[in-house]
Design an enzyme around this catalytic site. Sequence first.
Site, PDB file in Angstrom:
ATOM      1  N   LYS A 157      -8.210  -4.249   1.876  1.00  0.00           N
ATOM      2  CA  LYS A 157      -8.150  -3.074   2.753  1.00  0.00           C
ATOM      3  C   LYS A 157      -7.954  -1.798   1.938  1.00  0.00           C
ATOM      4  O   LYS A 157      -8.669  -0.812   2.118  1.00  0.00           O
ATOM      5  CB  LYS A 157      -6.996  -3.210   3.769  1.00  0.00           C
ATOM      6  CG  LYS A 157      -7.059  -4.475   4.609  1.00  0.00           C
ATOM      7  CD  LYS A 157      -5.920  -4.546   5.608  1.00  0.00           C
ATOM      8  CE  LYS A 157      -4.534  -4.699   5.002  1.00  0.00           C
ATOM      9  NZ  LYS A 157      -4.308  -5.988   4.312  1.00  0.00           N
TER      10      LYS A 157
ATOM     11  N   ARG B 145      -0.453  -3.598  13.370  1.00  0.00           N
ATOM     12  CA  ARG B 145      -0.201  -4.986  12.953  1.00  0.00           C
ATOM     13  C   ARG B 145       0.297  -5.840  14.105  1.00  0.00           C
ATOM     14  O   ARG B 145       0.496  -7.043  13.929  1.00  0.00           O
ATOM     15  CB  ARG B 145       0.866  -4.982  11.847  1.00  0.00           C
ATOM     16  CG  ARG B 145       0.292  -4.979  10.443  1.00  0.00           C
ATOM     17  CD  ARG B 145       1.465  -4.963   9.474  1.00  0.00           C
ATOM     18  NE  ARG B 145       1.180  -5.595   8.231  1.00  0.00           N
ATOM     19  CZ  ARG B 145       0.735  -4.957   7.153  1.00  0.00           C
ATOM     20  NH1 ARG B 145       0.454  -3.682   7.202  1.00  0.00           N
ATOM     21  NH2 ARG B 145       0.554  -5.618   6.038  1.00  0.00           N
TER      22      ARG B 145
ATOM     23  N   ARG C 114      -2.810  -8.245  -8.966  1.00  0.00           N
ATOM     24  CA  ARG C 114      -3.037  -6.821  -8.657  1.00  0.00           C
ATOM     25  C   ARG C 114      -2.095  -5.906  -9.438  1.00  0.00           C
ATOM     26  O   ARG C 114      -0.921  -6.182  -9.620  1.00  0.00           O
ATOM     27  CB  ARG C 114      -2.807  -6.609  -7.165  1.00  0.00           C
ATOM     28  CG  ARG C 114      -2.726  -5.158  -6.757  1.00  0.00           C
ATOM     29  CD  ARG C 114      -2.766  -4.984  -5.295  1.00  0.00           C
ATOM     30  NE  ARG C 114      -1.685  -5.673  -4.609  1.00  0.00           N
ATOM     31  CZ  ARG C 114      -1.588  -5.739  -3.297  1.00  0.00           C
ATOM     32  NH1 ARG C 114      -2.524  -5.195  -2.545  1.00  0.00           N
ATOM     33  NH2 ARG C 114      -0.597  -6.372  -2.743  1.00  0.00           N
TER      34      ARG C 114
ATOM     35  N   ARG D  80       3.595  -4.333  -7.619  1.00  0.00           N
ATOM     36  CA  ARG D  80       4.448  -4.227  -6.447  1.00  0.00           C
ATOM     37  C   ARG D  80       5.514  -5.326  -6.425  1.00  0.00           C
ATOM     38  O   ARG D  80       5.239  -6.461  -6.792  1.00  0.00           O
ATOM     39  CB  ARG D  80       3.593  -4.335  -5.176  1.00  0.00           C
ATOM     40  CG  ARG D  80       3.038  -3.009  -4.748  1.00  0.00           C
ATOM     41  CD  ARG D  80       1.988  -3.122  -3.693  1.00  0.00           C
ATOM     42  NE  ARG D  80       2.312  -3.970  -2.543  1.00  0.00           N
ATOM     43  CZ  ARG D  80       1.536  -4.081  -1.469  1.00  0.00           C
ATOM     44  NH1 ARG D  80       0.422  -3.384  -1.393  1.00  0.00           N
ATOM     45  NH2 ARG D  80       1.876  -4.881  -0.483  1.00  0.00           N
TER      46      ARG D  80
ATOM     47  N   ARG E  45       4.093 -13.104   4.129  1.00  0.00           N
ATOM     48  CA  ARG E  45       3.220 -12.029   4.644  1.00  0.00           C
ATOM     49  C   ARG E  45       1.997 -12.635   5.340  1.00  0.00           C
ATOM     50  O   ARG E  45       1.533 -12.157   6.361  1.00  0.00           O
ATOM     51  CB  ARG E  45       2.783 -11.109   3.496  1.00  0.00           C
ATOM     52  CG  ARG E  45       3.892 -10.139   3.065  1.00  0.00           C
ATOM     53  CD  ARG E  45       3.709  -9.620   1.659  1.00  0.00           C
ATOM     54  NE  ARG E  45       2.514  -8.842   1.449  1.00  0.00           N
ATOM     55  CZ  ARG E  45       2.035  -8.516   0.251  1.00  0.00           C
ATOM     56  NH1 ARG E  45       2.682  -8.897  -0.845  1.00  0.00           N
ATOM     57  NH2 ARG E  45       0.937  -7.808   0.130  1.00  0.00           N
TER      58      ARG E  45
HETATM   59  P1  AP5 Z   1      -6.129  -4.724  -1.984  1.00  0.00           P
HETATM   60  O1  AP5 Z   1      -7.260  -3.813  -1.676  1.00  0.00           O
HETATM   61  O2  AP5 Z   1      -4.924  -4.136  -2.630  1.00  0.00           O
HETATM   62  O3  AP5 Z   1      -5.746  -5.560  -0.678  1.00  0.00           O
HETATM   63  P2  AP5 Z   1      -5.001  -5.112   0.652  1.00  0.00           P
HETATM   64  O4  AP5 Z   1      -5.717  -5.759   1.792  1.00  0.00           O
HETATM   65  O5  AP5 Z   1      -4.826  -3.632   0.691  1.00  0.00           O
HETATM   66  O6  AP5 Z   1      -3.643  -5.863   0.422  1.00  0.00           O
HETATM   67  P3  AP5 Z   1      -2.128  -5.440   0.636  1.00  0.00           P
HETATM   68  O7  AP5 Z   1      -1.314  -6.454  -0.091  1.00  0.00           O
HETATM   69  O8  AP5 Z   1      -1.894  -4.002   0.306  1.00  0.00           O
HETATM   70  O9  AP5 Z   1      -1.984  -5.632   2.161  1.00  0.00           O
HETATM   71  P4  AP5 Z   1      -0.726  -5.884   2.945  1.00  0.00           P
HETATM   72  O10 AP5 Z   1      -1.271  -5.723   4.301  1.00  0.00           O
HETATM   73  O11 AP5 Z   1      -0.003  -7.141   2.703  1.00  0.00           O
HETATM   74  O12 AP5 Z   1       0.300  -4.785   2.388  1.00  0.00           O
HETATM   75  P5  AP5 Z   1       0.785  -3.375   2.939  1.00  0.00           P
HETATM   76  O13 AP5 Z   1       1.026  -2.512   1.789  1.00  0.00           O
HETATM   77  O14 AP5 Z   1      -0.082  -2.897   4.054  1.00  0.00           O
HETATM   78  O15 AP5 Z   1      -6.699  -5.924  -2.882  1.00  0.00           O
HETATM   79  C1  AP5 Z   1      -5.831  -6.895  -3.453  1.00  0.00           C
HETATM   80  C2  AP5 Z   1      -6.320  -7.231  -4.891  1.00  0.00           C
HETATM   81  O16 AP5 Z   1      -7.570  -7.909  -4.795  1.00  0.00           O
HETATM   82  C3  AP5 Z   1      -6.576  -5.971  -5.745  1.00  0.00           C
HETATM   83  O17 AP5 Z   1      -6.149  -6.224  -7.049  1.00  0.00           O
HETATM   84  C4  AP5 Z   1      -8.097  -5.750  -5.690  1.00  0.00           C
HETATM   85  O18 AP5 Z   1      -8.605  -5.185  -6.876  1.00  0.00           O
HETATM   86  C5  AP5 Z   1      -8.616  -7.187  -5.487  1.00  0.00           C
HETATM   87  N1  AP5 Z   1      -9.789  -7.229  -4.618  1.00  0.00           N
HETATM   88  C6  AP5 Z   1     -10.052  -6.434  -3.543  1.00  0.00           C
HETATM   89  N2  AP5 Z   1     -11.236  -6.782  -2.976  1.00  0.00           N
HETATM   90  C7  AP5 Z   1     -11.713  -7.825  -3.707  1.00  0.00           C
HETATM   91  C8  AP5 Z   1     -12.899  -8.632  -3.612  1.00  0.00           C
HETATM   92  N3  AP5 Z   1     -13.817  -8.423  -2.653  1.00  0.00           N
HETATM   93  N4  AP5 Z   1     -13.061  -9.613  -4.529  1.00  0.00           N
HETATM   94  C9  AP5 Z   1     -12.124  -9.818  -5.511  1.00  0.00           C
HETATM   95  N5  AP5 Z   1     -10.998  -9.079  -5.657  1.00  0.00           N
HETATM   96  C10 AP5 Z   1     -10.788  -8.102  -4.749  1.00  0.00           C
HETATM   97  O19 AP5 Z   1       2.172  -3.772   3.618  1.00  0.00           O
HETATM   98  C11 AP5 Z   1       3.281  -4.199   2.864  1.00  0.00           C
HETATM   99  C12 AP5 Z   1       4.451  -4.467   3.792  1.00  0.00           C
HETATM  100  O20 AP5 Z   1       4.826  -3.261   4.488  1.00  0.00           O
HETATM  101  C13 AP5 Z   1       4.212  -5.480   4.893  1.00  0.00           C
HETATM  102  O21 AP5 Z   1       4.385  -6.814   4.425  1.00  0.00           O
HETATM  103  C14 AP5 Z   1       5.273  -5.060   5.923  1.00  0.00           C
HETATM  104  O22 AP5 Z   1       6.541  -5.503   5.559  1.00  0.00           O
HETATM  105  C15 AP5 Z   1       5.262  -3.532   5.819  1.00  0.00           C
HETATM  106  N6  AP5 Z   1       4.299  -2.891   6.747  1.00  0.00           N
HETATM  107  C16 AP5 Z   1       3.217  -2.122   6.413  1.00  0.00           C
HETATM  108  N7  AP5 Z   1       2.579  -1.694   7.500  1.00  0.00           N
HETATM  109  C17 AP5 Z   1       3.265  -2.190   8.577  1.00  0.00           C
HETATM  110  C18 AP5 Z   1       3.074  -2.105   9.976  1.00  0.00           C
HETATM  111  N8  AP5 Z   1       2.045  -1.429  10.518  1.00  0.00           N
HETATM  112  N9  AP5 Z   1       3.959  -2.759  10.779  1.00  0.00           N
HETATM  113  C19 AP5 Z   1       5.009  -3.448  10.262  1.00  0.00           C
HETATM  114  N10 AP5 Z   1       5.238  -3.574   8.923  1.00  0.00           N
HETATM  115  C20 AP5 Z   1       4.370  -2.943   8.094  1.00  0.00           C
END
Ligand code: AP5
Length: 217
Positions: free
Chosen positions: A13, A88, A127, A161, A172
């Site tokens: 994402k 979410r 990552r 991270r 997660r």
């Molecule tokens: P990346 O693009 O970083 O993936 P992502 O989907 O953004 O993953 P996140 O870990 O950031 O998502 P998340 O939803 O768990 O975390 P968030 O920060 O939102 O890609 C990952 C890796 O793969 C990278 O190294 C990239 O280079 C590689 N890659 C990408 N595409 C690829 C491909 N096609 N092929 C191969 N490699 C690839 O949330 C963190 C925490 O915050 C949550 O756990 C929760 O506690 C809290 N939180 C955030 N938002 C909310 C909400 N709305 N409600 C409640 N809690 C929330």
Amino acid sequence: MNIILLGPPGAGKGTQAERLEKSHRMIQLSTGDMLRDEVKSGSELGLQAKAIMESGELMPDDIMVQIVAEQLCRDECEFGFTLDGFPRTETQARALDGIMREKGLKLHGVIEMKVDDDALTERITGRFSCAKCGAGYHDRYHRPKREGVCDECGSTEFKRRADDNEETVRQRLAAYHAVTEQILPYYREKSILRTVDGMAPINEVTRQIEDAIAELQ
Ligand code: AP5
């Protein structure tokens, strides 16, 4: 164009939202990044967020809705935005509809990024990002062009991270399947849901998202 990228942790994402910001000037609104900024600032909200994020659980809906409502007031959102990490829960999805209605904004579409669970742990644990500009990289799939130097800003400092470890990823992922995935039917019923193959190489995923956006416009 205003869209949501929806997918499990590590689906890509953030990677794709960054690209949409460059190619379409659609502002990336990452709730994970917003929470990490709060943690860095040492605020009370940051302290709460740190504990919850490191456990892999979800933050309370009311807090997340308020954060996003404030972000949607930003002038930069005028060319559109990509929500990355929000909504979410169904409560967040319904609240987003209310906020958008109030602000006279339209949600054009929701793009689901489908990825096998097995691939996600490797993606997440590999990552890292630039400590200065935040550009994202991966040990195996997306290394800087010059080893140890950020492609975007030339910095030589990188970071990982705190919640990118196997145990937290498992939690997660469980939260995604138990709660977040359940909002897909909500958007399917509105006929604004499209699905892309998040297992494809990064450029191919971008191409599929571009196609989906063209169709949703
Ligand atoms: P990346 O693009 O970083 O993936 P992502 O989907 O953004 O993953 P996140 O870990 O950031 O998502 P998340 O939803 O768990 O975390 P968030 O920060 O939102 O890609 C990952 C890796 O793969 C990278 O190294 C990239 O280079 C590689 N890659 C990408 N595409 C690829 C491909 N096609 N092929 C191969 N490699 C690839 O949330 C963190 C925490 O915050 C949550 O756990 C929760 O506690 C809290 N939180 C955030 N938002 C909310 C909400 N709305 N409600 C409640 N809690 C929330």
